[in-house]
Design an enzyme around this catalytic site. Sequence first.
Site, PDB file in Angstrom:
ATOM      1  N   TYR A 121      25.820  -0.146  88.715  1.00  0.00           N
ATOM      2  CA  TYR A 121      25.801  -1.341  88.002  1.00  0.00           C
ATOM      3  C   TYR A 121      24.585  -1.865  87.849  1.00  0.00           C
ATOM      4  O   TYR A 121      24.047  -2.325  86.490  1.00  0.00           O
ATOM      5  CB  TYR A 121      26.664  -2.289  88.604  1.00  0.00           C
ATOM      6  N   LYS A 159      21.732  -2.865  84.284  1.00  0.00           N
ATOM      7  CA  LYS A 159      21.017  -4.325  84.056  1.00  0.00           C
ATOM      8  C   LYS A 159      19.687  -3.898  83.853  1.00  0.00           C
ATOM      9  O   LYS A 159      18.988  -4.761  83.002  1.00  0.00           O
ATOM     10  CB  LYS A 159      21.781  -5.029  85.120  1.00  0.00           C
TER      11      LYS A 159
END
Length: 282
Positions: free
Chosen positions: A143, A147
């Site tokens: 994840y 980002k």
Amino acid sequence: MIVVTGTSTGIGHATAQELARRGFHVLAGVRREIDARAMSGTNLEPVMLDITSEFDIAALVTRIGEDPEKRPLRALVNNAAIEINAPVEVLPLSEWRRQFDVNLFGQVAMIQALLPALIKSRGRVVNISSIGGKGAMGVYGPYASTKFALEAVSDALRREMEPFDVKVIVVQPGAVTTPMSTQVRVKAERITSAMTAEQHGRYGELMHAMVSQAESYINKAVSAECAGQIIADAILSKRPRTRYTIGRDAAMLSILFRLLPDRLLDRIIARSLKAHYPSATK
Ligand SMILES: NC(=O)c1ccc[n+]([C@@H]2O[C@H](COP(=O)([O-])OP(=O)(O)OC[C@H]3O[C@@H](n4cnc5c(N)ncnc54)[C@H](OP(=O)(O)O)[C@@H]3O)[C@@H](O)[C@H]2O)c1
């Protein structure tokens, strides 16, 4: 007009509502009819938008270009994302790719499609990153890497758009109460149950600690409505900052990630996780 992606729940839902309340016509991206029906009210127009679908994005561009009231596109809020947390070794590549498809390439596709309209209106791009876009704890690699990449895209785009007066804003939430943050345990159980015995031996306790720590943050999390207000303020600000954190946890971590050397950060992160290991919670 403002486009907000991923408005069925959480921060996107709250942001769309807040912007509509402040008088903007909001094109609110959803993927299901039931969510479209729920997104009704003054200034709210649900649009079917899966950000990985070229077809959906093309239909949105047409909708914006053919606006009956010829309203300019003031902003794109790139909010839609998914979160899958797993050790680097464990997550199948197909799931790494799926997460990048939504969290990075979906956002880039939206930017590419809407930039001509935003340049015309001197509008704004708001990319919803995460404090995980500045520092990656163990298990957050898949994840956080999406980002981190979104942060880099935002920096490059901000510098490219400077001559055209299109502001590019990054928002870095910490813990916000939404389905994404409250479903951590369920998602972690799926990852853990698919591990081999060997992987379980290596990462089972770390996964347990990650879930326990994430759930402890939820008690102190900011509401989605509060996040929506911060995003709306950033869109309306005359001189917006390049980055906004949401929540005290994000503000503090942002400073720590910037200032501390890696080894010291490693020790602080390990110490904060220690209390969440199964042996510590027995
Ligand atoms: N909550 C937190 O603590 C937190 C912390 C840091 C950063 N963030 C970031 O904040 C943003 C919003 O997250 P949230 O917490 O509000 O999560 P959420 O409640 O799970 O909302 C995610 C939204 O993204 C949509 N979505 C997922 N895949 C999509 C796709 N392919 N195309 C279009 N929409 C898609 C979902 O729609 P469906 O319902 O159709 O799946 C949903 O509307 C994300 O960028 C997230 O990374 C959240």
